[in-house]
Design an enzyme around this catalytic site. Sequence first.
Site, PDB file in Angstrom:
ATOM      1  N   ARG A   1      45.026  28.739  47.754  1.00 63.06           N
ATOM      2  CA  ARG A   1      44.808  27.683  46.758  1.00 63.06           C
ATOM      3  C   ARG A   1      45.671  26.450  46.959  1.00 63.06           C
ATOM      4  O   ARG A   1      45.310  25.363  46.535  1.00 63.06           O
ATOM      5  CB  ARG A   1      45.107  28.231  45.351  1.00 63.06           C
ATOM      6  CG  ARG A   1      44.239  29.360  44.919  1.00 63.06           C
ATOM      7  CD  ARG A   1      44.615  29.833  43.529  1.00 63.06           C
ATOM      8  NE  ARG A   1      46.017  30.259  43.458  1.00 63.06           N
ATOM      9  CZ  ARG A   1      46.618  30.657  42.355  1.00 63.06           C
ATOM     10  NH1 ARG A   1      45.953  30.651  41.219  1.00 63.06           N
ATOM     11  NH2 ARG A   1      47.877  31.045  42.369  1.00 63.06           N
TER      12      ARG A   1
ATOM     13  N   LYS B   1      53.281  49.785  42.513  1.00 63.18           N
ATOM     14  CA  LYS B   1      53.072  49.620  41.064  1.00 63.18           C
ATOM     15  C   LYS B   1      51.681  50.034  40.621  1.00 63.18           C
ATOM     16  O   LYS B   1      51.427  50.209  39.427  1.00 63.18           O
ATOM     17  CB  LYS B   1      53.374  48.180  40.664  1.00 63.18           C
ATOM     18  CG  LYS B   1      54.839  47.798  40.863  1.00 63.18           C
ATOM     19  CD  LYS B   1      55.084  46.342  40.581  1.00 63.18           C
ATOM     20  CE  LYS B   1      56.549  45.980  40.809  1.00 63.18           C
ATOM     21  NZ  LYS B   1      56.961  46.106  42.236  1.00 63.18           N
TER      22      LYS B   1
END
Length: 331
Positions: free
Chosen positions: A38, A129
């Site tokens: 981006r 995680k």
Amino acid sequence: MLNNKTILVTGGTGSFGHHFVDYVLKRYNPQKIIIYSRDEYKQFIMDNEYKDNRSQLRFFIGDVRDGERLKTAMNGVDYVIHAAALKQVPACEYNPNEAIKTNVNGAMNVINASLMAGVKKVVALSTDKAVNPVNLYGGTKLVSDKLFCAANSYGGSNGTRFSVVRYGNVAGSRGSVIPFFQNIIDNGGDELPITDYRMTRFWISLEQGVELVIKALKESKGGETFISKIPSFKITDLAQAMLPGCKMPEVGIREGEKLHEIMVTSADSPFTYEYEKNYIIYPHYNWWGEKDIIPGGKLVEPGFEYSSATNKEWLSIEELREKMKTDLDRH
């Protein structure tokens, strides 16, 4: 394997993307590496860093949330490495909708674009995680992992193959504890805060992370989760390695933080095989069979768990100092 191939890396201006490009250009002769991300400024900086390899690099401004842009970017692509994600736990907790848009919807867009473009293989980067998640970031990555593994059922026998690589915080990467400690040291601090004295982590370098991705590209048949065998360390030992004799006030565990990193749970043990340098968790779907098991591995014992707390290999304070000299990425 990557010679004359076109590779697209989502989130390619990050630490992983830099090291992946370094690694591939030194060892292979790809036709193109497409950096899809981006941030135009980061792309500008990276373009200048690799000015001698401009004929092999392409920079696409785009967001994984934009499925149409991904479809355009993947035209003619052989392999995709999906590294784009919102990773900061507090930011994801505070902005849950944004985390879902990037980490879950973005994963679906990458899958759909890869299938439509006829990409040969896709490797998605995961995290510890995602294992027994206690925060939204982990939850979104768990969903992402499931999406990529299940996507193999859409590709058919000769279609796109999807696999996952899983590791914890890469040593020295942005947002990890080493830069945090180093900033305190650089500003003259004489104490390093410890969230919990019992805390342990795995040590993996960017080099090892890239090598695991290359291994997945070479060996995956679809649906596997690749996990490196790597040493553990104590956070208190890391603090002493970086600032010998420092004070270490215990400040309490942060929201969404775990004491230890877990890569393989006991629930995964029936589907986990141990190899010389890694583990592989195989998928549990009706389209997958034992014929798809990569040779050379051995099924782990029932109830096996791969955790930084119970690991067989540990780094001492001195070994941590040496690792920081050799393993930390400079990008």
